[in-house]
Scaffold this active site. Structure first.
Site, PDB file in Angstrom:
ATOM      1  N   HIS A  43     -45.744  23.175  23.356  1.00  0.00           N
ATOM      2  CA  HIS A  43     -45.700  24.635  23.503  1.00  0.00           C
ATOM      3  C   HIS A  43     -45.495  25.231  22.121  1.00  0.00           C
ATOM      4  O   HIS A  43     -44.666  24.758  21.359  1.00  0.00           O
ATOM      5  CB  HIS A  43     -44.541  25.002  24.440  1.00  0.00           C
ATOM      6  N   ARG A 103     -45.009  36.970  24.255  1.00  0.00           N
ATOM      7  CA  ARG A 103     -46.312  37.383  23.703  1.00  0.00           C
ATOM      8  C   ARG A 103     -47.073  38.220  24.730  1.00  0.00           C
ATOM      9  O   ARG A 103     -47.786  39.149  24.382  1.00  0.00           O
ATOM     10  CB  ARG A 103     -47.107  36.147  23.263  1.00  0.00           C
TER      11      ARG A 103
END
Ligand SMILES: Cc1cc2nc3c(=O)[nH]c(=O)nc-3n(C[C@H](O)[C@H](O)[C@H](O)COP(=O)(O)OP(=O)(O)OC[C@H]3O[C@@H](n4cnc5c(N)ncnc54)[C@H](O)[C@@H]3O)c2cc1C
Length: 630
Positions: free
Chosen positions: A258, A278
């Protein structure tokens, strides 16, 4: 009902005496379907099997409610089309295949995209309190690789709500739960699986679970690496149990790193920073203040990706005419871009890059309140662990081992492995995600395929007799489990420490089988793992069996060594870069690589056997969907 839910020692009987100076008896429990693992996949499988009217046992090596799923943050991917009515199963299917770079099991991807909306609605009907749209429907958020806002969520605590809801629902179905036994081996009668052998962590006593069908739902392998977002449970038990019982593993080279884990302070390194940051408008910057993600957008995503910050921002705020910002490209790509920035000397002070959500104050009033409302766990995580207020300052982040796309090979419809009676669902199973999983597609995977595994395991159990468990198998498993104590008795002064071997294994995997791989390093890793296998034979553990973490680590190591070898071997074999597997010496995709899976199985001599296998041709109607979505 509640008593039954928490019943631990029902229908038990005593077995043989393994050793005079150690706890001697084992207990036998009998089920139609035994589910190993009480995360989202295991709970959903247990509910379905129980609803089919068979007797179900559910085992977890931690406490009920503490499975790794509880940590899931961002949401569950399902094409409900509540926020953007252009979404449907076909777009979700195409996104999943593109994200997995077309080595996915296309039938699983089809079933998943079609069935996820129903599984989410069902969860809502069972009491899950999702965040809402203004008109009261389940709210959906943006996530990497998903064309439209698709993640049903509960703030950034979706996994907790999923687990809570499934437990609340399951409690009424008479499932028998066993907390803290660890399964060590699967037991077989001829070709088929008929039970599991384990010990309870608290007392160290052995248990035999006899069952007509078994569902593995044991999660991932993250603890094979030094830096990981995964909980302590993730030692690859299910993959290894299945492999040693004769099942095949596929896609083991595809490990997801990740892009955003915490990197500072060192004690919290690896803890996940959700992609939801995000999705809510967070941007990635290097130490020069540049949004580096705008350079090098992959060809396959160019037409769907914003080419300027303003468009990216509008996308995160729900503008249907805007394209998604490059921070929301797939995880493999974002993670590699971060590594390049760090290597080029443009990293943050502690060796990561900056992730900034505080900047949204330039765009909206009450930005701090919005951040705290949308990302409450992230706010508290950074406040408490790093003394940093994310509403005011950027975070420092870097890649962390997060998920394995590979695992037990299963039939798409039934989730049965190549071993009759042995099913697998959730992260332990493979196929759906291909070379790279999209965020949110795991929680939907657990619901869709957990349900299917439970349904077909129940069916299998109804159609078969119980089989027979031989005493010799149980005795062999018990002796093997006790070897570390025997070693300590035989030679008290020598002997290997399980912790040291685990540490050395994590160093090898992190440094040589990590995010960027090279042939020569992978071969060195395999050699190192072989040496660790040898050393592991001499592990010695002192003390007694009651809650002995050294013994638990020694037992977990067998699984960690097996899955690490599988990852390293498959990574050597795949001489191209695709999704979660990046080869510095073969940096491009190769056409043949896009048509094959790497399949691993245990050879009769005990060695790991590897073959390349052609992926079956995709049917025309699915090909057309992909072509339409280009
Ligand atoms: C921080 C974080 C955030 C995430 N956020 C998201 C997200 O927003 N959306 C998304 O889709 N995915 C997310 N993921 C991924 C997702 O959470 C996992 O892939 C998923 O929860 C795995 O579920 P599972 O049911 O397969 O296994 P788990 O939930 O891990 O359950 C495994 C179970 O198996 C048991 N077990 C293991 N070994 C044994 C053994 N030998 N004997 C007995 N029991 C055993 C464990 O005790 C546990 O009960 C996230 C992951 C992390 C780490």
């Amino acid at each position: 009902m509640i008593i039954q839910w928490f019943c631990f020692f029902k229908d038990s009987k005593l077995g043989f005496d393994i050793s005079a100076n150690q706890v001697s008896n084992y207990e036998t429990l009998e089920y139609d379907v035994l589910v190993i693992g009480a995360g989202g996949a295991g709970l959903r499988a247990a509910i379905e099997a129980s609803a089919a009217g068979v007797r179900v046992g559910l085992i977890c090596k931690s406490l009920l409610g503490k499975a790794h799923t509880v940590m899931a943050e961002g949401g569950i991917a399902a094409a409900l089309a509540n926020v953007d009515d252009r979404d449907n199963w076909k777009v979700h299917f195409a996104d999943t295949m593109r994200g997995g770079q077309y080595v996915n099991n296309w039938r699983m991807a089809e079933l998943h995209a079609k069935e996820a909306p129903e599984r989410v609605r069902e969860l809502e009907a069972w009491g899950a309190v999702f965040d809402r749209t203004a008109d009261g429907r389940i709210l959906q958020r943006n996530f990497g690789g998903h064309r439209y806002p698709r993640l049903a969520h509960v703030g950034d605590r979706t996994g907790l709500e999923l687990i809570r809801t499934l437990q609340d629902h399951g409690i009424h179905l008479g499932i028998e739960v066993h907390m803290e036994p660890t399964v060590v081996t699967l037991l077989k009668d001829g070709d088929r699986v008929v039970g599991a052998f384990g010990y309870d962590r608290e007392r160290g006593r052995f248990k035999v679970f006899k069952s007509k069908a078994i569902v593995l739902a044991t999660g991932g392998i993250g603890r094979a690496y030094k830096i990981t977002s995964n909980s302590w449970e993730y030692t690859g038990d299910g993959q290894s149990l299945a492999y040693h019982a004769g099942a095949e593993l596929i896609d083991m080279e595809f490990v997801q790193f990740h892009p955003t884990g915490m990197i500072w302070p060192p004690s919290v390194m690896g803890i996940l920073v959700t992609e939801g940051v995000r999705g809510e408008g967070g941007i990635l910057q290097n130490n020069k203040g540049e949004r580096f993600m705008f350079t090098g957008i992959p060809e396959a995503y160019k037409s769907q990706t914003a080419d300027n910050p303003e468009e990216g921002w509008r996308y995160t705020q729900g503008d249907k005419n805007a394209r998604r910002p490059p921070e929301l490209l797939t995880r493999d790509h974002v993670a590699r871009c971060i590594v390049e920035e760090i290597k080029a000397g443009r990293g943050s002070p502690h060796g990561g890059v900056f992730l900034d959500i505080s900047w949204i104050k330039e765009k909206i009033p009450n930005a701090a309140e919005r951040i705290k409302k949308k990302l409450p766990s992230m706010y508290h995580q950074f406040m408490q662990l790093a003394n940093l207020d994310i509403t005011r300052e950027p975070m420092e982040v870097g890649p962390t081992t997060h998920y394995i796309m590979g695992g037990v090979r299963v039939d798409a419809e039934t989730q049965m492995s190549s071993v009759p009676g042995l099913f697998a669902a959730g992260e332990v199973a493979a196929g759906l995600h291909g070379s790279n999983r999209l965020g949110g597609n795991s929680l939907s995977d657990l619901l869709v395929f957990g349900k299917r595994a439970g349904e077909f395991a129940a069916k299998f159990s109804k159609e078969s007799n119980g089989g027979r468990i031989s005493d010799a198998q149980v005795e062999g498993s018990a002796r093997e489990a006790l070897e570390p104590f025997d070693n300590a008795l035989k030679s008290p002064a020598s002997g290997e420490s399980p912790y040291q071997i685990q540490h050395d294994l994590q160093e090898i995997m992190q440094n040589l089988v990590g995010i960027v791989r090279r042939e020569e390093e992978l071969i060195r890793a395999l050699d190192g793992l072989n040496k660790l296998q040898e050393r592991a034979r001499n592990i010695s553990v002192h003390g007694h069996r009651e809650y002995n973490p050294g013994w638990h680590t020694a037992i977990d190591l067998k699984h960690l060594l097996t899955v690490s070898e599988a990852i390293a071997r498959a990574a050597i074999e795949r001489k191209e870069s695709r999704g979660g597997h990046f080869r510095d010496d073969f940096r491009n995709k190769d056409a043949a690589g896009g048509k094959m899976n790497i399949v691993l199985s245990k050879a009769p001599d005990g060695s790991m056997h590897l073959v390349r296998e052609q992926i079956p041709e995709m049917p025309e109607h699915l090909k057309q969907i992909i072509a339409q979505m280009e």
